[in-house]
Design an enzyme around this catalytic site. Structure first.
Site, short mmCIF file in Angstrom:
data_model
loop_
_atom_site.label_atom_id
_atom_site.label_comp_id
_atom_site.label_asym_id
_atom_site.label_seq_id
_atom_site.Cartn_x
_atom_site.Cartn_y
_atom_site.Cartn_z
N MET A 12 0.83 -1.21 0.00
CA MET A 12 0.00 0.00 0.00
C MET A 12 0.87 1.27 0.00
SD MET A 12 -3.12 -0.90 -0.29
CE MET A 12 -4.11 0.52 0.18
N ASN A 31 11.10 3.08 5.35
CA ASN A 31 10.55 1.83 5.88
C ASN A 31 11.44 1.38 7.03
OD1 ASN A 31 8.47 -0.38 5.10
ND2 ASN A 31 10.32 -1.52 5.60
N SER A 126 -9.20 2.76 0.55
CA SER A 126 -9.67 1.49 -0.03
C SER A 126 -9.30 1.41 -1.49
CB SER A 126 -11.19 1.35 0.10
OG SER A 126 -11.60 0.15 -0.56
N GLY A 128 -7.10 -1.51 -2.46
CA GLY A 128 -6.00 -2.46 -2.57
C GLY A 128 -4.81 -1.82 -3.27
N LYS A 181 -14.28 3.87 7.03
CA LYS A 181 -13.57 2.76 6.35
C LYS A 181 -13.99 1.42 6.95
CE LYS A 181 -10.95 0.31 3.80
NZ LYS A 181 -9.67 -0.27 4.08
N HIS A 184 -17.26 0.59 5.50
CA HIS A 184 -17.01 0.14 4.12
C HIS A 184 -16.63 -1.34 4.12
CE1 HIS A 184 -14.01 -0.93 1.06
NE2 HIS A 184 -14.60 -0.08 0.24
N ASN A 185 -15.71 -1.72 5.00
CA ASN A 185 -15.26 -3.11 5.02
C ASN A 185 -16.38 -4.06 5.45
OD1 ASN A 185 -12.85 -1.89 4.44
ND2 ASN A 185 -11.65 -3.12 5.84
N GLU A 188 -18.59 -4.56 2.57
CA GLU A 188 -17.82 -5.46 1.69
C GLU A 188 -18.00 -6.93 2.12
OE1 GLU A 188 -13.66 -4.13 1.20
OE2 GLU A 188 -13.07 -6.19 1.67
N LYS A 259 -9.30 -10.16 8.80
CA LYS A 259 -8.33 -9.35 9.55
C LYS A 259 -8.98 -8.61 10.71
CE LYS A 259 -4.40 -8.51 6.56
NZ LYS A 259 -3.73 -7.52 5.71
N ARG A 286 -17.82 -16.56 7.89
CA ARG A 286 -16.37 -16.79 7.83
C ARG A 286 -15.93 -17.65 9.02
NH1 ARG A 286 -13.10 -11.66 5.21
NH2 ARG A 286 -14.74 -11.00 3.80
N ARG A 439 -40.65 -10.72 29.54
CA ARG A 439 -39.69 -9.99 30.39
C ARG A 439 -40.38 -9.49 31.66
NH1 ARG A 439 -37.57 -5.37 28.66
NH2 ARG A 439 -35.57 -5.72 29.64
N HIS A 445 -39.95 -6.26 34.25
CA HIS A 445 -39.25 -5.26 33.45
C HIS A 445 -40.19 -4.20 32.88
CE1 HIS A 445 -35.44 -7.21 33.89
NE2 HIS A 445 -35.87 -8.34 33.37
P1 NAP Z 1 0.88 -4.52 6.07
O1 NAP Z 1 1.29 -5.91 5.76
O2 NAP Z 1 -0.40 -4.26 6.73
O3 NAP Z 1 2.04 -3.80 6.93
C1 NAP Z 1 3.38 -3.92 6.55
C2 NAP Z 1 4.13 -2.62 6.76
O4 NAP Z 1 4.08 -2.22 8.14
C3 NAP Z 1 5.58 -2.78 6.38
O5 NAP Z 1 6.06 -1.60 5.78
C4 NAP Z 1 6.20 -3.05 7.74
O6 NAP Z 1 7.56 -2.84 7.80
C5 NAP Z 1 5.44 -2.05 8.57
N1 NAP Z 1 5.59 -2.32 9.99
C6 NAP Z 1 5.20 -3.43 10.67
N2 NAP Z 1 5.53 -3.31 11.98
C7 NAP Z 1 6.10 -2.09 12.12
C8 NAP Z 1 6.63 -1.38 13.23
N3 NAP Z 1 6.60 -1.90 14.46
N4 NAP Z 1 7.12 -0.13 13.02
C9 NAP Z 1 7.13 0.42 11.78
N5 NAP Z 1 6.66 -0.20 10.68
C10 NAP Z 1 6.14 -1.45 10.86
O7 NAP Z 1 1.03 -3.66 4.69
P2 NAP Z 1 -0.04 -3.19 3.61
O8 NAP Z 1 -0.86 -4.34 3.12
O9 NAP Z 1 0.73 -2.37 2.64
O10 NAP Z 1 -1.04 -2.26 4.44
C11 NAP Z 1 -0.63 -1.06 5.07
C12 NAP Z 1 -1.83 -0.51 5.84
O11 NAP Z 1 -2.91 -0.25 4.91
C13 NAP Z 1 -2.41 -1.50 6.86
O12 NAP Z 1 -2.91 -0.82 7.97
C14 NAP Z 1 -3.53 -2.17 6.11
O13 NAP Z 1 -4.53 -2.70 6.95
C15 NAP Z 1 -4.06 -1.01 5.28
N6 NAP Z 1 -4.74 -1.38 4.02
C16 NAP Z 1 -4.32 -2.43 3.29
C17 NAP Z 1 -4.97 -2.76 2.10
C18 NAP Z 1 -4.52 -3.90 1.23
O14 NAP Z 1 -5.21 -4.21 0.26
N7 NAP Z 1 -3.37 -4.52 1.51
C19 NAP Z 1 -6.07 -1.98 1.69
C20 NAP Z 1 -6.46 -0.90 2.47
C21 NAP Z 1 -5.79 -0.60 3.63
P3 NAP Z 1 8.58 -4.08 7.45
O15 NAP Z 1 8.77 -4.04 5.99
O16 NAP Z 1 9.81 -3.80 8.19
O17 NAP Z 1 7.94 -5.34 7.92
#
Ligand code: NAP
Length: 464
Positions: A12, A31, A126, A128, A181, A184-185, A188, A259, A286, A439, A445
């Site tokens: 993301m 990062n 949102s 992906g 959000k 939204h989920n 979804e 999640k 689920r 009740r 009640h």
């Molecule tokens: P993610 O798997 O949720 O998170 C990975 C990222 O978080 C990596 O850059 C990781 O660094 C970093 N991270 C983990 N622990 C950390 C810490 N303690 N301190 C600093 N950084 C840390 O990644 P993502 O799928 O790209 O999602 C990012 C956010 O957007 C999340 O909150 C997710 O829920 C949200 N989101 C995701 C989607 C999707 O489709 N994937 C859609 C909408 C929103 P490292 O590389 O070092 O592990």
């Protein structure tokens, strides 16, 4: 000096940074693990994309007031990242959490930063990774005074709805952006489960194969049912497995994971008393998929002749109406939350934000936007003329799907919930009178009467 910074170079964050860069803004990236930054740097670094390797270098590379977007795992990592950033931030800087954070965490962080003079935005995103790259749907909430500084960039990088309007607008105070959000989920979850249930009915009650169902989804997607989730379901059903040559869907283990955003929505629905039964059914389905006892299949399914395909248009109508119930329940919870948390949400604007770029985008969202435009404080979507007509014309088809699925022994929890919701919401003779009597019988009640005002109690034991 770079105009904006992005922390988190997983799918993301990386794609959002590239979207920002492609739209002409300069961006610094960081990062916590160096390798991810190196990977992005090796492919994309130039004067508009600056890789940085320490918290201090990252923050100091940004023009003031700084605009920093965190795109990292929700929960503790966000609090840890905030602690790393805090020593280098100045009053007036804007910190944006673009992950899927829990809205109460965002409320807390927003309040903490407010005391420090740093502006905090909880940004729901949102769409992906493709959305992040080409135009996501964006739900920013929190410090309203900082939104003017962010909106030119947000409006450029966001998806555009069918009228060309950016799918982003200020949502409201505190964690309201993350709340929207979360809703939204949840919607979804409901829509996905309904598509899975109609797939199950088509394959088991009509005996259709995956290709026939994919074709039907494509037909539906070209009409009123047009929705991103229907279109991807059609594509998924056509995909072959490279290893076995079978349909991909037939080699995927029959267990759904999650999640947690659906669970959060249910928790708050319970707090608010919001009857989001379709979304609850989808969350529980689920859970059920992992609990189903697969090696003890009971051979008690009715053996019926397959249903005639003449009924398929009626099934499409039922899916259309049930999907509308999933949206209606989401908007009902938004309205209850807006009142309870004093957020003054704008439902028409939220529908417009969801019209493109996000996972629940569909033709129906334009009808929802129009409904809330006509009556901004609509109590229930099904009171709007468009949705009243939809209910009147399609309710019998929804009853038909639930009845046919029942006859064939096919579980349709989300369709059943959608039907019961519509049968209940416009019903002045629900059996709650007997419930209140029960009740009052065992717990004193009390109850109200339908023939005069006041609160009453009956001495049931004397009369029994
Ligand atoms: P993610 O798997 O949720 O998170 C990975 C990222 O978080 C990596 O850059 C990781 O660094 C970093 N991270 C983990 N622990 C950390 C810490 N303690 N301190 C600093 N950084 C840390 O990644 P993502 O799928 O790209 O999602 C990012 C956010 O957007 C999340 O909150 C997710 O829920 C949200 N989101 C995701 C989607 C999707 O489709 N994937 C859609 C909408 C929103 P490292 O590389 O070092 O592990």
């Amino acid at each position: 000096m770079q105009q904006v910074g992005v922390i988190g170079m997983a799918v993301m964050g990386k794609n959002l940074a590239l979207n920002i860069k492609h739209n002409g803004f300069s961006v610094s990236v960081f990062n916590i693990t160096r390798e991810e930054t190196d990977d992005v740097a090796s492919k994309y670094a130039d004067e508009n994309l600056l890789p940085t390797y320490s918290w201090e270098e990252f923050v100091k590379s940004l023009e003031k007031p700084r605009k920093i977007i965190m795109m990292i795992r929700a929960g503790k990592p966000v609090d840890e990242t905030i602690e790393h950033l805090k020593p280098f931030l100045d009053i007036g800087d804007i910190l944006i959490d673009g992950g899927n954070s829990y809205f109460r965490d965002t409320n807390r962080r927003h309040a903490d930063f407010g005391r420090l003079g740093i502006k905090y935005i909880g940004l729901g995103v949102s769409g992906g990774e493709i959305g992040a790259l080409n135009g996501p749907s964006m739900m920013p909430g929190g410090d309203s005074s900082s939104y003017a500084a962010l909106s030119p960039m947000f409006e450029k990088i966001a998806a555009k709805n069918p009228d060309g309007i950016p799918c982003v607008a200020y949502i409201g105070p505190e964690g309201s952006g993350h709340y929207v959000k979360m809703i939204h989920n949840g919607i979804e979850y409901g829509m996905m489960q309904l598509i899975c249930e109609i797939f199950d009915v088509l394959r088991k009650a009509l005996g259709w194969n995956n290709k026939q169902i994919a074709d039907q989804f494509e037909v539906w997607n070209s009409g009123d049912l047009q929705a991103y989730l229907i279109s991807i379901s059609s594509k998924v059903l056509r995909k072959k497995d490279n290893i076995t040559g079978k349909d991909m869907v037939d080699v995927i283990l029959n267990e759904a994971s999650y999640k947690g955003t659906g669970n959060w929505m249910l928790e708050d629905a319970i707090n608010l008393g919001a009857p989001i039964s379709v979304i609850a059914a989808a969350v529980f389905a689920r859970f059920m998929s992992t609990l189903a006892i697969k090696d003890h299949v009971l051979d008690d399914k009715p053996t019926l002749a397959k249903i005639d395909s003449d009924l398929v248009p009626a099934f499409g109508n039922a899916l259309y109406l049930a999907q509308a119930v999933s949206y209606a329940q989401g908007f009902q919870q938004l309205k209850m939350a807006s009142q309870a948390y004093d957020w003054s949400l704008n439902y028409s604007s939220i529908a417009q934000i969801w019209e493109s770029g996000c996972i629940i985008r569909s033709k129906t969202l334009t009808d929802i936007r129009n409904a809330f435009n006509e009556k901004p404080q609509l109590d229930n979507l099904f009171l709007a003329p468009f949705f009243t007509a939809l209910r009147l014309s399609h309710l019998s088809d929804l009853r038909l799907v639930v009845a046919k699925a029942g006859a064939f022994g096919i579980p349709v929890p989300a369709f059943s919930a959608a039907l019961s919701y519509l049968e209940s919401i416009f019903n002045s003779s629900l059996p709650a009178n007997l419930l209140q009597a029960q009740r009052d019988y065992f717990g004193a009640h009390t109850y109200r009467r339908n023939d005069k005002p006041g609160i009453f109690h009956t001495e049931w034991y004397d009369e029994a």
